[in-house]
Write a protein that holds these residues in place. Sequence first.
Motif, PDB file in Angstrom:
ATOM      1  N   UNK A  68      -5.561 -46.944 -28.864  1.00  0.00           N
ATOM      2  CA  UNK A  68      -6.707 -46.555 -28.052  1.00  0.00           C
ATOM      3  C   UNK A  68      -6.574 -45.090 -27.669  1.00  0.00           C
ATOM      4  N   UNK A  69      -7.562 -44.310 -28.027  1.00  0.00           N
ATOM      5  CA  UNK A  69      -7.583 -42.899 -27.613  1.00  0.00           C
ATOM      6  C   UNK A  69      -8.831 -42.682 -26.763  1.00  0.00           C
ATOM      7  N   UNK A  70      -8.701 -42.711 -25.447  1.00  0.00           N
ATOM      8  CA  UNK A  70      -9.870 -42.601 -24.570  1.00  0.00           C
ATOM      9  C   UNK A  70     -10.612 -41.285 -24.788  1.00  0.00           C
ATOM     10  N   UNK A  71     -11.920 -41.397 -25.003  1.00  0.00           N
ATOM     11  CA  UNK A  71     -12.756 -40.225 -25.199  1.00  0.00           C
ATOM     12  C   UNK A  71     -13.251 -39.752 -23.839  1.00  0.00           C
ATOM     13  N   UNK A  72     -12.663 -38.678 -23.337  1.00  0.00           N
ATOM     14  CA  UNK A  72     -13.104 -38.134 -22.068  1.00  0.00           C
ATOM     15  C   UNK A  72     -14.422 -37.393 -22.272  1.00  0.00           C
ATOM     16  N   UNK A  73     -15.439 -37.828 -21.575  1.00  0.00           N
ATOM     17  CA  UNK A  73     -16.742 -37.185 -21.700  1.00  0.00           C
ATOM     18  C   UNK A  73     -16.730 -35.818 -21.026  1.00  0.00           C
ATOM     19  N   UNK A  74     -17.537 -34.931 -21.547  1.00  0.00           N
ATOM     20  CA  UNK A  74     -17.658 -33.580 -21.008  1.00  0.00           C
ATOM     21  C   UNK A  74     -18.888 -33.513 -20.120  1.00  0.00           C
ATOM     22  N   UNK A  75     -18.677 -33.100 -18.894  1.00  0.00           N
ATOM     23  CA  UNK A  75     -19.775 -32.949 -17.952  1.00  0.00           C
ATOM     24  C   UNK A  75     -20.597 -31.722 -18.332  1.00  0.00           C
ATOM     25  N   UNK A  76     -21.908 -31.905 -18.512  1.00  0.00           N
ATOM     26  CA  UNK A  76     -22.776 -30.799 -18.903  1.00  0.00           C
ATOM     27  C   UNK A  76     -23.247 -29.963 -17.722  1.00  0.00           C
ATOM     28  N   UNK A  77     -22.973 -30.416 -16.504  1.00  0.00           N
ATOM     29  CA  UNK A  77     -23.493 -29.711 -15.335  1.00  0.00           C
ATOM     30  C   UNK A  77     -24.924 -30.074 -15.016  1.00  0.00           C
TER      31      UNK A  77
END
Length: 454
Positions: A68-77
Amino acid sequence: MAKVKSTFYCQNCGSQYAKWQGKCSSCGEWNTIAEEIVEKPDKKDWKTATHNQAKRTSKPLKIAEIENSPQNRWNTGNTELDRVLGGGLVPGSLTLLGGEPGIGKSTLLLQISLQLNYKVLYVSGEESQQQIKMRAERINPVAANCYILTETKTQNIFRQIESIEPEVIIIDSIQTLHSDYIESAPGSISQIRECTAELIKFAKETNTPVILIGHITKEGSIAGPKVLEHMVDTVLQFEGDRNHVYRILRAHKNRFGSTHELGIYEMQGSGLREVSNPSEILISRNDEDLSGTAISATLEGMRPLMIEIQALVSTAVYGTPQRSATGYNVKRLNMLLAVLEKRAGFRLGAKDVFLNITGGISVDDPAIDLAVIAAILSSNEDISIPKDICFAAEVGLAGEIRPVTRVEQRIIEAEKLGFASILVSKQSKVPKSNFNINVIKVAKIEDVVSHLFG
């Protein structure tokens, strides 16, 4: 020596044929099949078609052996966009944004490019760098991480990507790109498919999120082959009327989140403003008591909304009465009118009925049925409904008031906005909470009539 092959594509749906024919057997359109020359590059050329990358051989693994490689989402602001995406941009994802011309697609993505804390490459094939600079200064004059490139050839774009090494790529628009390995005009079926395939290969191998802007047809669907929507991970639709200031962002496809979320923006001179509390803009603040107006508690994804429904019932001038609805299904309106005629005894068959949902939004939630009926009866009797009353229930063909999902969330939203009473179905399982709002349970249309109009 590269092999050259001629293929026939339907310019409407993207179906492929071995020879020309007058009618497309897939979509049924006439004279939409055109010949396109498809040139496949040699293997030697294909290695350098996009960028230099090491070969990787994929091996089958048991599902239990996959790490499992958790995909950290990127905050767009941008809170509204993050909500529709399901929490932010996923690394390596491909997102397609479509909408009417002039609705604000380029403005939204340029605004996000200027707000992101990541290195962004904004590729435009429709505007010059000076034109984009003028819009950027109006939206956000200070942006150190945004690079602007005006280019349409994918090979040149990938050379600049190798040089700059951006973390996010925005393409405006996919219909303007073309590849040297396809001998057809930009915007054709084969060019769109080839350019999208190159971008997908790049995004997946470098884990870089890519956002595409796509044109739409006169029917409102994404222009180009339907396979384009299947290739990308997320399909967003930017909706709204250019005569109104409010814009709605919906997800038609999302591999990483829900497709029921909704984002609302207000178009201003300085760009798109996020609307954090849409209930306040969707409800008019008239001090006068007007008949034909009712407030309903609806849901868009996980977000509760209070919307205003307006109805006008008048005597038909011509022989056939008119039935018109804006933002609501006309067939469902006809069904509710038949229920009022048959089950409740109201004679509306010879009257014109006009229905409008304010704010320019479209709603298909059955929970607004009771508010629609209340607004129609209010206009027919010319008696106003108290402003502190709202509705959240479905109406059945037998005239019964049916329960709706997540009624507690609707009640909390109505209470937060200061409503004194809410009418729900008698079958609704309302938890025993300390609500400061009066929850009125009704079983049939007659109960609603007696409660509102005596």
